[in-house]
Scaffold this motif. Sequence first.
Motif, PDB file in Angstrom:
ATOM      1  N   TYR A 182      11.258  16.390  11.411  1.00  0.00           N
ATOM      2  CA  TYR A 182      12.279  16.124  10.385  1.00  0.00           C
ATOM      3  C   TYR A 182      12.186  17.149   9.257  1.00  0.00           C
ATOM      4  N   GLY A 183      10.964  17.594   8.958  1.00  0.00           N
ATOM      5  CA  GLY A 183      10.780  18.601   7.912  1.00  0.00           C
ATOM      6  C   GLY A 183      10.880  20.019   8.429  1.00  0.00           C
ATOM      7  N   ASP A 184      11.397  20.200   9.631  1.00  0.00           N
ATOM      8  CA  ASP A 184      11.599  21.515  10.254  1.00  0.00           C
ATOM      9  C   ASP A 184      10.292  22.291  10.437  1.00  0.00           C
ATOM     10  N   ASN A 185       9.201  21.554  10.591  1.00  0.00           N
ATOM     11  CA  ASN A 185       7.902  22.201  10.841  1.00  0.00           C
ATOM     12  C   ASN A 185       7.557  22.003  12.317  1.00  0.00           C
ATOM     13  N   LEU A 186       8.286  22.730  13.153  1.00  0.00           N
ATOM     14  CA  LEU A 186       8.151  22.533  14.597  1.00  0.00           C
ATOM     15  C   LEU A 186       6.817  23.053  15.128  1.00  0.00           C
ATOM     16  N   ILE A 187       6.281  24.069  14.474  1.00  0.00           N
ATOM     17  CA  ILE A 187       5.015  24.645  14.945  1.00  0.00           C
ATOM     18  C   ILE A 187       3.888  23.617  14.845  1.00  0.00           C
ATOM     19  N   ALA A 188       3.851  22.861  13.761  1.00  0.00           N
ATOM     20  CA  ALA A 188       2.820  21.838  13.589  1.00  0.00           C
ATOM     21  C   ALA A 188       3.157  20.569  14.361  1.00  0.00           C
ATOM     22  N   ALA A 189       4.460  20.299  14.507  1.00  0.00           N
ATOM     23  CA  ALA A 189       4.896  19.075  15.178  1.00  0.00           C
ATOM     24  C   ALA A 189       4.532  19.086  16.666  1.00  0.00           C
ATOM     25  N   ALA A 190       4.584  20.246  17.279  1.00  0.00           N
ATOM     26  CA  ALA A 190       4.347  20.336  18.728  1.00  0.00           C
ATOM     27  C   ALA A 190       2.947  19.860  19.124  1.00  0.00           C
ATOM     28  N   PRO A 191       1.859  20.413  18.571  1.00  0.00           N
ATOM     29  CA  PRO A 191       0.525  19.941  18.983  1.00  0.00           C
ATOM     30  C   PRO A 191       0.255  18.498  18.589  1.00  0.00           C
ATOM     31  N   VAL A 192       0.763  18.087  17.410  1.00  0.00           N
ATOM     32  CA  VAL A 192       0.547  16.702  16.982  1.00  0.00           C
ATOM     33  C   VAL A 192       1.268  15.742  17.924  1.00  0.00           C
ATOM     34  N   GLY A 193       2.498  16.114  18.310  1.00  0.00           N
ATOM     35  CA  GLY A 193       3.262  15.276  19.235  1.00  0.00           C
ATOM     36  C   GLY A 193       2.612  15.207  20.606  1.00  0.00           C
ATOM     37  N   LEU A 194       2.109  16.327  21.085  1.00  0.00           N
ATOM     38  CA  LEU A 194       1.434  16.355  22.387  1.00  0.00           C
ATOM     39  C   LEU A 194       0.161  15.506  22.377  1.00  0.00           C
ATOM     40  N   LEU A 195      -0.582  15.590  21.269  1.00  0.00           N
ATOM     41  CA  LEU A 195      -1.790  14.769  21.154  1.00  0.00           C
ATOM     42  C   LEU A 195      -1.423  13.288  21.146  1.00  0.00           C
ATOM     43  N   GLY A 196      -0.336  12.957  20.438  1.00  0.00           N
ATOM     44  CA  GLY A 196       0.114  11.562  20.418  1.00  0.00           C
ATOM     45  C   GLY A 196       0.513  11.069  21.794  1.00  0.00           C
ATOM     46  N   LEU A 197       1.207  11.911  22.559  1.00  0.00           N
ATOM     47  CA  LEU A 197       1.600  11.537  23.921  1.00  0.00           C
ATOM     48  C   LEU A 197       0.386  11.375  24.828  1.00  0.00           C
ATOM     49  N   LEU A 198      -0.577  12.291  24.676  1.00  0.00           N
ATOM     50  CA  LEU A 198      -1.799  12.202  25.482  1.00  0.00           C
ATOM     51  C   LEU A 198      -2.549  10.906  25.195  1.00  0.00           C
ATOM     52  N   LEU A 199      -2.680  10.590  23.902  1.00  0.00           N
ATOM     53  CA  LEU A 199      -3.383   9.350  23.545  1.00  0.00           C
ATOM     54  C   LEU A 199      -2.618   8.113  24.012  1.00  0.00           C
ATOM     55  N   LEU A 200      -1.294   8.193  23.962  1.00  0.00           N
ATOM     56  CA  LEU A 200      -0.481   7.074  24.443  1.00  0.00           C
ATOM     57  C   LEU A 200      -0.698   6.844  25.929  1.00  0.00           C
ATOM     58  N   PHE A 201      -0.743   7.943  26.689  1.00  0.00           N
ATOM     59  CA  PHE A 201      -0.976   7.852  28.129  1.00  0.00           C
ATOM     60  C   PHE A 201      -2.380   7.309  28.416  1.00  0.00           C
ATOM     61  N   GLN A 202      -3.367   7.815  27.682  1.00  0.00           N
ATOM     62  CA  GLN A 202      -4.749   7.364  27.899  1.00  0.00           C
ATOM     63  C   GLN A 202      -4.923   5.892  27.520  1.00  0.00           C
ATOM     64  N   THR A 203      -4.182   5.447  26.514  1.00  0.00           N
ATOM     65  CA  THR A 203      -4.283   4.043  26.103  1.00  0.00           C
ATOM     66  C   THR A 203      -3.805   3.103  27.197  1.00  0.00           C
ATOM     67  N   THR A 204      -2.856   3.562  27.981  1.00  0.00           N
ATOM     68  CA  THR A 204      -2.324   2.708  29.052  1.00  0.00           C
ATOM     69  C   THR A 204      -3.254   2.626  30.254  1.00  0.00           C
ATOM     70  N   ARG A 205      -4.181   3.584  30.374  1.00  0.00           N
ATOM     71  CA  ARG A 205      -4.981   3.631  31.605  1.00  0.00           C
ATOM     72  C   ARG A 205      -6.487   3.592  31.408  1.00  0.00           C
ATOM     73  N   VAL A 206      -7.020   4.077  30.304  1.00  0.00           N
ATOM     74  CA  VAL A 206      -8.471   4.151  30.115  1.00  0.00           C
ATOM     75  C   VAL A 206      -8.985   2.852  29.508  1.00  0.00           C
ATOM     76  N   ARG A 207     -10.111   2.375  30.036  1.00  0.00           N
ATOM     77  CA  ARG A 207     -10.715   1.145  29.532  1.00  0.00           C
ATOM     78  C   ARG A 207     -12.224   1.330  29.345  1.00  0.00           C
ATOM     79  N   PHE A 208     -12.753   0.741  28.297  1.00  0.00           N
ATOM     80  CA  PHE A 208     -14.197   0.615  28.121  1.00  0.00           C
ATOM     81  C   PHE A 208     -14.603  -0.716  28.752  1.00  0.00           C
ATOM     82  N   VAL A 209     -15.500  -0.673  29.726  1.00  0.00           N
ATOM     83  CA  VAL A 209     -15.954  -1.886  30.416  1.00  0.00           C
ATOM     84  C   VAL A 209     -17.415  -2.117  30.066  1.00  0.00           C
ATOM     85  N   PHE A 210     -17.678  -3.231  29.416  1.00  0.00           N
ATOM     86  CA  PHE A 210     -19.046  -3.594  29.030  1.00  0.00           C
ATOM     87  C   PHE A 210     -19.542  -4.666  29.997  1.00  0.00           C
TER      88      PHE A 210
END
Length: 213
Positions: free
Chosen positions: A96-124
Amino acid sequence: MESTLLSSPRFISTKSRESCGIVRQFQSSFNGKMIANTQFTRRTDSYTNHRISTNITSLFSLGKKKAKAIKRETIVPEPDYRIPVVFLGLAGGLVYGDNLIAAAPVGLLGLLLLFQTTRVRFVFDDEALEVKVGKELEESGENVFVGGKNRWKYSSFINWELWWPNFPILVYFKEAQTKPEGQIHFFPVIFNGKQLYDVMVERAGPSKTSGPR
């Protein structure tokens, strides 16, 4: 007549000797029975004591086996999507602030964490923490950074921390299973922070940080 009288004492003495012999045999036999009974009693007492000792030992062994059979339940903290959502929201703000260079890695990290949240589990489980994947909780294979299975026994934990208690973002722990001098691990907290903290305290001992509020 005289010979008869003279032979009578011999007859009597012979009878007496036979009677005495019978009495001695009877006494010996009687004494033998008493000795045998005494020995039998001693053997019976020894056998009884042995049985009692064996029964007590069996009870203790049974108690130990039952104690070993009682295992702690397996706990899997629930997934928490707050961190991925925060990163995706931040990426959206940067776009929204036209800072696409910074938005790209932050967005990719968010997507990666979203994907990992759906599949990775800590099993005790009863003795170790293990990282598993998928709904079927399959093994995650070897650790891509340090090698070895993604499974660490609680007894190998040197220390662990949860940053930050009010809004946990990272969980850190150091274990001596991978290497004797200690191996450090960092994971994003993509699980319920309160559940994660409680089970870590229970299984791995207290941390230097306070629990999530």
